[in-house]
Design a protein around this motif. Structure first.
Motif, PDB file in Angstrom:
ATOM      1  N   PRO A 179       5.695  -6.759  -5.399  1.00 42.65           N
ATOM      2  CA  PRO A 179       6.029  -5.953  -4.222  1.00 42.65           C
ATOM      3  C   PRO A 179       5.088  -4.759  -4.060  1.00 42.65           C
ATOM      4  O   PRO A 179       4.736  -4.099  -5.026  1.00 42.65           O
ATOM      5  CB  PRO A 179       7.461  -5.486  -4.469  1.00 42.65           C
ATOM      6  CG  PRO A 179       7.846  -5.961  -5.808  1.00 42.65           C
ATOM      7  CD  PRO A 179       6.762  -6.802  -6.378  1.00 42.65           C
ATOM      8  N   VAL A 180       4.717  -4.516  -2.833  1.00 44.92           N
ATOM      9  CA  VAL A 180       3.901  -3.354  -2.505  1.00 44.92           C
ATOM     10  C   VAL A 180       4.856  -2.238  -2.115  1.00 44.92           C
ATOM     11  O   VAL A 180       5.609  -2.364  -1.155  1.00 44.92           O
ATOM     12  CB  VAL A 180       2.932  -3.670  -1.346  1.00 44.92           C
ATOM     13  CG1 VAL A 180       2.168  -2.429  -0.933  1.00 44.92           C
ATOM     14  CG2 VAL A 180       1.986  -4.781  -1.745  1.00 44.92           C
ATOM     15  N   PHE A 181       4.833  -1.158  -2.883  1.00 44.38           N
ATOM     16  CA  PHE A 181       5.688  -0.014  -2.584  1.00 44.38           C
ATOM     17  C   PHE A 181       4.806   1.198  -2.366  1.00 44.38           C
ATOM     18  O   PHE A 181       4.039   1.579  -3.243  1.00 44.38           O
ATOM     19  CB  PHE A 181       6.680   0.254  -3.725  1.00 44.38           C
ATOM     20  CG  PHE A 181       7.580   1.427  -3.440  1.00 44.38           C
ATOM     21  CD1 PHE A 181       8.639   1.308  -2.573  1.00 44.38           C
ATOM     22  CD2 PHE A 181       7.332   2.660  -4.033  1.00 44.38           C
ATOM     23  CE1 PHE A 181       9.459   2.378  -2.297  1.00 44.38           C
ATOM     24  CE2 PHE A 181       8.145   3.744  -3.762  1.00 44.38           C
ATOM     25  CZ  PHE A 181       9.205   3.601  -2.893  1.00 44.38           C
ATOM     26  N   GLY A 230      -2.068   9.677   0.459  1.00 46.38           N
ATOM     27  CA  GLY A 230      -3.275   8.901   0.189  1.00 46.38           C
ATOM     28  C   GLY A 230      -3.503   7.809   1.217  1.00 46.38           C
ATOM     29  O   GLY A 230      -2.753   7.659   2.180  1.00 46.38           O
ATOM     30  N   GLY A 231      -4.529   7.020   1.003  1.00 45.01           N
ATOM     31  CA  GLY A 231      -4.889   5.983   1.947  1.00 45.01           C
ATOM     32  C   GLY A 231      -4.284   4.626   1.680  1.00 45.01           C
ATOM     33  O   GLY A 231      -4.528   3.686   2.424  1.00 45.01           O
ATOM     34  N   CYS A 232      -3.480   4.489   0.617  1.00 47.72           N
ATOM     35  CA  CYS A 232      -2.957   3.159   0.272  1.00 47.72           C
ATOM     36  C   CYS A 232      -2.048   2.593   1.361  1.00 47.72           C
ATOM     37  O   CYS A 232      -2.105   1.399   1.650  1.00 47.72           O
ATOM     38  CB  CYS A 232      -2.240   3.203  -1.072  1.00 47.72           C
ATOM     39  SG  CYS A 232      -3.371   3.368  -2.463  1.00 47.72           S
ATOM     40  N   GLY A 233      -1.231   3.409   1.968  1.00 47.51           N
ATOM     41  CA  GLY A 233      -0.370   2.935   3.053  1.00 47.51           C
ATOM     42  C   GLY A 233      -1.186   2.468   4.247  1.00 47.51           C
ATOM     43  O   GLY A 233      -0.912   1.429   4.843  1.00 47.51           O
ATOM     44  N   LYS A 234      -2.217   3.228   4.585  1.00 45.63           N
ATOM     45  CA  LYS A 234      -3.111   2.870   5.691  1.00 45.63           C
ATOM     46  C   LYS A 234      -3.841   1.564   5.371  1.00 45.63           C
ATOM     47  O   LYS A 234      -3.947   0.675   6.215  1.00 45.63           O
ATOM     48  CB  LYS A 234      -4.104   3.990   5.927  1.00 45.63           C
ATOM     49  CG  LYS A 234      -5.114   3.693   6.995  1.00 45.63           C
ATOM     50  CD  LYS A 234      -6.131   4.818   7.096  1.00 45.63           C
ATOM     51  CE  LYS A 234      -7.280   4.352   7.946  1.00 45.63           C
ATOM     52  NZ  LYS A 234      -8.555   4.790   7.475  1.00 45.63           N
TER      53      LYS A 234
END
Length: 123
Positions: free
Chosen positions: A41-43, A50-54
């Motif tokens: 799962p990506v949480f 940060g840029g991980c959500g983007k």
């Protein structure tokens, strides 16, 4: 006389049905909007800056072979490092590039507590 008009109507109805049935088929299916094969799962923590959500949103929106790699989320460290590869020639090439991107992030920030990078999702 009525038969002449029925033939024209029947032909136009059949032509319309033919157009509708062939419009649904496409030679190459787009992968846009697909999460692909999810390995874990990506949480993304709420309020993260940060840029991980983007990058994850870009991965889901990508039309071609793409991959998203990240370190597993850990409540004790409260951060993740990620890498993404979009629209690569193949799924394997996308996974390789995403892993290299994630590993370079780990080296850049010199964080060992984040864990190891892994492919979270690929398509």
């Amino acid at each position: 006389m009525e038969l002449k008009y029925c033939r024209g109507t029947a032909a136009s109805i059949l032509a319309g049905l033919l157009i509708l049935t062939t419009a649904g088929t496409s030679p190459a299916e787009s992968l846009a909007g697909s999460k692909g094969h999810t390995r874990f799962p990506v949480f993304i923590a709420p309020g993260s800056i940060g840029g991980c959500g983007k990058h994850y949103r870009e991965y889901v929106a990508a039309r071609g072979h793409s991959a998203y790699a990240m370190t597993p989320f850990n409540w004790a460290t409260e951060f993740t490092i990620c890498g993404v590869s979009l629209n690569a020639p193949s799924q394997q090439a996308a996974e390789d590039k995403a892993m290299k991107s994630c590993e370079s992030g780990r080296k850049q920030w010199k964080i060992s507590t984040a864990g190891t990078c892994g492919i979270a999702a690929s398509k």
